[in-house]
Scaffold this motif. Sequence first.
Motif, PDB file in Angstrom:
ATOM      1  N   PRO A  31       0.797  -1.129  -0.094  1.00  0.00           N
ATOM      2  CA  PRO A  31       0.116   0.003   0.032  1.00  0.00           C
ATOM      3  C   PRO A  31       0.899   1.259  -0.014  1.00  0.00           C
ATOM      4  N   LEU A  32       2.035   1.168   0.554  1.00  0.00           N
ATOM      5  CA  LEU A  32       3.031   2.393   0.441  1.00  0.00           C
ATOM      6  C   LEU A  32       3.529   2.624  -0.980  1.00  0.00           C
ATOM      7  N   GLY A  33       3.737   1.549  -1.654  1.00  0.00           N
ATOM      8  CA  GLY A  33       3.896   1.773  -3.167  1.00  0.00           C
ATOM      9  C   GLY A  33       5.695   1.714  -3.001  1.00  0.00           C
ATOM     10  N   VAL A  34       6.211   1.150  -2.364  1.00  0.00           N
ATOM     11  CA  VAL A  34       7.723   1.016  -2.173  1.00  0.00           C
ATOM     12  C   VAL A  34       8.409  -0.371  -2.108  1.00  0.00           C
ATOM     13  N   ALA A  35       9.505  -0.560  -2.346  1.00  0.00           N
ATOM     14  CA  ALA A  35      10.155  -1.767  -1.922  1.00  0.00           C
ATOM     15  C   ALA A  35      11.565  -1.445  -1.800  1.00  0.00           C
ATOM     16  N   LEU A  36      12.286  -2.324  -0.987  1.00  0.00           N
ATOM     17  CA  LEU A  36      13.665  -2.333  -0.389  1.00  0.00           C
ATOM     18  C   LEU A  36      14.349  -3.018  -1.605  1.00  0.00           C
ATOM     19  N   LEU A  37      15.373  -2.327  -2.339  1.00  0.00           N
ATOM     20  CA  LEU A  37      16.111  -3.056  -3.230  1.00  0.00           C
ATOM     21  C   LEU A  37      17.554  -2.905  -3.000  1.00  0.00           C
ATOM     22  N   PRO A  38      18.340  -3.709  -3.399  1.00  0.00           N
ATOM     23  CA  PRO A  38      19.762  -3.905  -2.880  1.00  0.00           C
ATOM     24  C   PRO A  38      20.690  -2.906  -4.080  1.00  0.00           C
ATOM     25  N   ALA A  39      21.446  -2.132  -3.315  1.00  0.00           N
ATOM     26  CA  ALA A  39      22.255  -1.348  -4.331  1.00  0.00           C
ATOM     27  C   ALA A  39      23.540  -2.295  -4.306  1.00  0.00           C
ATOM     28  N   GLY A  40      24.233  -1.927  -5.342  1.00  0.00           N
ATOM     29  CA  GLY A  40      25.677  -2.815  -5.789  1.00  0.00           C
ATOM     30  C   GLY A  40      25.631  -3.748  -6.563  1.00  0.00           C
ATOM     31  N   ARG A  41      24.597  -4.241  -7.133  1.00  0.00           N
ATOM     32  CA  ARG A  41      24.451  -5.241  -8.304  1.00  0.00           C
ATOM     33  C   ARG A  41      24.222  -4.542  -9.458  1.00  0.00           C
ATOM     34  N   LEU A  42      23.082  -3.982  -9.819  1.00  0.00           N
ATOM     35  CA  LEU A  42      22.976  -3.160 -10.961  1.00  0.00           C
ATOM     36  C   LEU A  42      23.116  -1.724 -11.037  1.00  0.00           C
ATOM     37  N   TRP A  43      23.349  -1.129  -9.762  1.00  0.00           N
ATOM     38  CA  TRP A  43      23.604   0.228  -9.716  1.00  0.00           C
ATOM     39  C   TRP A  43      23.925   0.447  -8.345  1.00  0.00           C
ATOM     40  N   ASP A  44      24.770   1.546  -8.159  1.00  0.00           N
ATOM     41  CA  ASP A  44      25.154   2.113  -6.731  1.00  0.00           C
ATOM     42  C   ASP A  44      24.251   3.478  -6.848  1.00  0.00           C
ATOM     43  N   VAL A  45      23.973   4.315  -5.650  1.00  0.00           N
ATOM     44  CA  VAL A  45      23.328   5.440  -5.571  1.00  0.00           C
ATOM     45  C   VAL A  45      24.391   6.355  -4.889  1.00  0.00           C
ATOM     46  N   LEU A  46      24.411   7.559  -5.526  1.00  0.00           N
ATOM     47  CA  LEU A  46      25.124   8.640  -4.785  1.00  0.00           C
ATOM     48  C   LEU A  46      24.069   9.652  -4.297  1.00  0.00           C
ATOM     49  N   ILE A  47      23.997  10.044  -3.081  1.00  0.00           N
ATOM     50  CA  ILE A  47      23.053  10.620  -2.467  1.00  0.00           C
ATOM     51  C   ILE A  47      23.755  12.077  -2.108  1.00  0.00           C
ATOM     52  N   LEU A  48      22.949  13.196  -2.716  1.00  0.00           N
ATOM     53  CA  LEU A  48      23.361  14.641  -2.603  1.00  0.00           C
ATOM     54  C   LEU A  48      22.372  15.244  -1.579  1.00  0.00           C
ATOM     55  N   PRO A  49      22.952  16.414  -0.932  1.00  0.00           N
ATOM     56  CA  PRO A  49      21.963  17.247  -0.086  1.00  0.00           C
ATOM     57  C   PRO A  49      20.912  17.876  -1.339  1.00  0.00           C
ATOM     58  N   GLY A  50      19.919  18.132  -0.961  1.00  0.00           N
ATOM     59  CA  GLY A  50      18.623  18.521  -1.892  1.00  0.00           C
ATOM     60  C   GLY A  50      19.147  19.563  -2.850  1.00  0.00           C
ATOM     61  N   GLU A  51      19.598  20.708  -2.155  1.00  0.00           N
ATOM     62  CA  GLU A  51      19.714  21.972  -3.009  1.00  0.00           C
ATOM     63  C   GLU A  51      20.953  21.644  -4.267  1.00  0.00           C
TER      64      GLU A  51
END
Length: 154
Positions: A31-51
Amino acid sequence: MKTPGDKTAVDWLVSAAPDPDACRWEWERNPLGVALLPAGRLWDVLILPGELGQATLDVLGRLLDRPGPVLADFGESRMGFFVPPGTASRWIGTGVRGAGSGTWIVVPYPGRATGGVRWAVLPDGRGTLTDPALLELAMHEAAAQVLAGECRNP
């Protein structure tokens, strides 16, 4: 609203899960429309401050027809850029967090509204990712723009 490309985006995203069929089944019913997916296999994610993240996305938009997928959290206080696997472990940058091998990320179902994280750029389903070197250049340009904006408005 779903678009024809959403199906391939879902296929690509769930292919990162340990059990793609179970992930899809759960994700489509969550119902929340989200899933937990593992990073490191198909992609990594770089997380930046919003602005900085929004300014970086604007710069990438001028350089590319389409960057790789980008997530934005509630209020856009952080943005996550999907980059090739292994990038997070090699990235050195102040204020940039990396999600790579051994980490999991909250991923919204493409085309479905959620109360939190959302897609700023949907996955294309083909596995397009943002080139880390280009992302770094865009971040430098964006940082200069953000700083110039702060200097004009003390």
